[in-house]
Write an enzyme that holds these catalytic residues in place. Structure first.
Site, PDB file in Angstrom:
ATOM      1  N   ARG A 129      -3.994  75.451  74.935  1.00  0.00           N
ATOM      2  CA  ARG A 129      -4.799  76.225  73.998  1.00  0.00           C
ATOM      3  C   ARG A 129      -3.922  76.898  72.934  1.00  0.00           C
ATOM      4  NH1 ARG A 129      -6.555  77.100  79.171  1.00  0.00           N
ATOM      5  NH2 ARG A 129      -8.699  76.472  79.643  1.00  0.00           N
TER       6      ARG A 129
ATOM      7  N   LYS B 115      -5.959  82.126  79.793  1.00  0.00           N
ATOM      8  CA  LYS B 115      -7.392  82.160  80.094  1.00  0.00           C
ATOM      9  C   LYS B 115      -7.676  82.024  81.582  1.00  0.00           C
ATOM     10  CE  LYS B 115     -11.822  80.040  78.885  1.00  0.00           C
ATOM     11  NZ  LYS B 115     -12.521  79.028  78.060  1.00  0.00           N
TER      12      LYS B 115
ATOM     13  N   HIS C 171      -8.418  73.930  67.920  1.00  0.00           N
ATOM     14  CA  HIS C 171      -8.648  73.752  69.355  1.00  0.00           C
ATOM     15  C   HIS C 171      -8.997  72.303  69.707  1.00  0.00           C
ATOM     16  CE1 HIS C 171      -9.655  75.024  73.426  1.00  0.00           C
ATOM     17  NE2 HIS C 171     -10.756  74.310  73.342  1.00  0.00           N
TER      18      HIS C 171
ATOM     19  N   ARG D 252      -6.804  69.841  71.619  1.00  0.00           N
ATOM     20  CA  ARG D 252      -6.787  69.822  73.092  1.00  0.00           C
ATOM     21  C   ARG D 252      -7.581  68.631  73.609  1.00  0.00           C
ATOM     22  NH1 ARG D 252      -5.827  72.998  77.644  1.00  0.00           N
ATOM     23  NH2 ARG D 252      -7.560  73.437  79.053  1.00  0.00           N
TER      24      ARG D 252
ATOM     25  N   HIS E   6      -7.277  71.992  84.320  1.00  0.00           N
ATOM     26  CA  HIS E   6      -8.648  72.224  84.764  1.00  0.00           C
ATOM     27  C   HIS E   6      -8.739  72.151  86.285  1.00  0.00           C
ATOM     28  CE1 HIS E   6     -10.318  70.830  80.618  1.00  0.00           C
ATOM     29  NE2 HIS E   6     -10.126  72.130  80.658  1.00  0.00           N
TER      30      HIS E   6
ATOM     31  N   TYR F 219     -13.947  67.341  77.661  1.00  0.00           N
ATOM     32  CA  TYR F 219     -12.920  67.152  76.638  1.00  0.00           C
ATOM     33  C   TYR F 219     -12.689  65.673  76.337  1.00  0.00           C
ATOM     34  CZ  TYR F 219     -11.601  72.065  76.536  1.00  0.00           C
ATOM     35  OH  TYR F 219     -11.611  73.432  76.353  1.00  0.00           O
TER      36      TYR F 219
END
Length: 368
Positions: free
Chosen positions: A217, A240, A324, A327, A347, A356
Site C-alpha cells: 500500500r 493497516k 493504489h 497493488r 492477505h 485484486y
C-alpha cells in the site's frame, strides 16, 4: 402434549433460557423468554449470571400463577438509554479489540456521523425503518459504499449492545446491504508504463517501481527505510493489518524488467535520508531527505497518469485508476509469472486476493 425437545446447544441451560452466537465475532449472549407473555429479555453474555437470573425467574413463575388481571396489566417501563450513551460504552469495546490507528480514525468519524443522527434516540426505540431510511439516503445519493460501511458499523454497535443487555434485538439485521458497483478503473500494464515515462520526479519513479514490485500500500511504501533491508530481504510490517512480510530482494518482475534489490540501490542518491522514498531537493517547507506526504505522491501520480492517457488517447472516465491500483496490477503480474499473490499482498484470505486479481474488464483475454 410433551414440550418440544431443546436444541443440543441449550440442553445445559434452565428452562426458558436461550443462547445465541454472533456469527461475526463469536460472542455468545443469552435471552430469557417469559412463558406467560412470550416477551424476550436480554441477559448479556455472562453465562453464570444469566443462569442465576433465569432460575430465579422460573422459581417466581412456579410460586405465583398469574391471574388474568396480572396478565392484562401493562408491561413495566424499561429505562431506554440513548444511543449517545451507548456509544460512550461502545468506544471502550473498540479499545479492547486493539484495532490499528487508521481503522480507529475511520470508525471515530463514522461514530460522529451516527451520533448526529441517532444520538438522542433511545436504543430500544430505534427501529428497522429508522435504520433503513438512513441507509437509503446514501444509496439515493449514489454513495452505496458508504451505505454498506454504515450498515456494517451499526450492526456491530447493536450486536454489542445486545450482548450487554441494552437492547433485546438488533434492528439492523433485517435491513438489506446496499449493492455496490465498483466504479474505479483498473490500471493496465500499458498505462503503467506510459505513466512511468511521464513521471517528472525521481521519487515518483522509485515509488512506482516499489509499488509494482512489492504490491504494498501507498503508506507502507512511503514508510520504507533502508534498515528494513535485512539479510537479503525487505522487511515489511503493514500499517493497516499488522501483517509481517519478508520480501526477497532478488524478486524480479520480468514484464517490466525490475529487480527489488536494484530498485533499493537506486533509492540511494546524493541526498542523505533514512527513507527509500524522499525529497531530492528542498521545496518550500519540505527539506531534502524528508519523506513524501501520501497526498503529494497521489497527486503527482494522477498528473503523470493523465498525461500518459492523453498520449495513448485513452478515456479514463470519471473514476481513473489511482496510485493504489498498482497493488492490483502487481498481484496480476506476479500471478502471471507464477508467484503467489496472496502471500505478496499479505492477505489472510484468498477471497480478498481475488478482488485484486479481478481486472474489471481492463485487460484483453487471449484465446488460442
Amino acid at each position: 402434549m410433551a414440550p418440544r425437545p431443546r436444541k443440543p446447544g441449550s440442553k445445559d441451560l434452565p428452562p426458558n433460557l436461550y443462547r445465541k452466537t454472533d456469527k461475526r465475532n463469536g460472542v455468545i449472549y443469552y435471552t430469557y423468554r417469559d412463558p406467560v407473555s412470550n416477551r424476550m429479555f436480554g441477559l448479556g453474555s455472562d453465562k453464570a449470571k444469566a443462569i442465576e437470573e433465569a432460575v430465579a425467574a422460573n422459581m417466581t413463575l412456579q410460586k405465583f400463577s398469574p391471574t388474568l388481571a396480572v396478565r392484562m396489566a401493562p408491561e413495566p417501563t424499561v429505562k431506554d438509554r440513548t444511543f449517545c450513551e451507548w456509544i460512550d460504552e461502545y468506544r471502550h469495546v473498540l479499545v479492547e479489540r486493539e484495532l490499528s490507528s487508521s481503522t480507529m480514525r475511520t470508525v471515530h468519524y463514522i461514530l460522529i456521523r451516527l451520533v448526529a443522527v441517532f444520538g438522542d434516540k433511545g436504543m430500544r426505540s430505534i427501529t428497522t425503518m429508522d435504520v433503513a431510511d438512513y441507509l437509503t439516503g446514501f444509496v439515493k445519493a449514489g454513495k452505496g459504499q458508504m451505505a454498506k460501511g454504515m450498515r456494517s458499523q451499526l450492526k456491530d454497535i447493536f450486536m454489542e449492545a445486545m450482548a450487554r443487555g441494552w437492547v433485546d434485538s438488533n434492528p439492523v439485521e433485517a435491513t438489506r446491504a446496499a449493492k455496490v458497483k465498483v466504479k474505479r478503473q483498473r490500471l493496465s500494464l500499458e498505462l503503467w508504463k506510459a505513466t512511468y515515462e511521464e513521471a517528472k520526479h525521481p521519487w515518483l519513479k522509485r515509488a512506482m517501481e516499489l509499488a509494482i514490485l512489492t504490491g504494498q500500500r501507498r503508506e507502507d511504501i512511503l514508510s520504507f527505510v533502508f534498515k528494513d533491508e535485512v539479510d537479503g530481504y525487505l522487511q515489511v510490517v503493514q500499517a493497516k493489518t499488522g501483517a509481517r512480510l519478508r520480501i526477497s530482494t532478488s524478486l524480479t518482475l520480468e514484464c517490466v524488467g525490475l529487480n527489488l534489490g536494484e530498485v533499493i540501490r537506486r533509492c540511494r542518491d546524493r541526498v542523505i535520508s533514512k527513507n527509500l522514498i524522499h525529497h531530492h531537493r528542498t521545496v518550500a517547507r519540505a527539506k531534502a531527505g524528508t519523506p513524501l506526504m501520501p497526498d503529494t505522491v497521489s497527486k503527482e501520480f494522477a498528473a503523470a497518469r493523465d498525461r500518459a492517457a492523453a498520449k495513448l488517447k485513452l478515456d479514463l472516465g470519471d473514476s481513473p485508476p489511482s496510485f493504489h491500483e498498482q497493488r492490483s496490477l502487481a498481484a496480476r503480474l506476479h500471478e502471471e509469472e507464477g508467484r503467489d499473490p496472496q502471500r505478496l499482498l499479505g492477505h489472510r484470505t484468498a477471497k480478498m486476493t481475488d478482488v485484486y486479481l479481478d481486472s474489471r474488464g481492463s485487460e484483453w483475454i487471449d484465446v488460442a
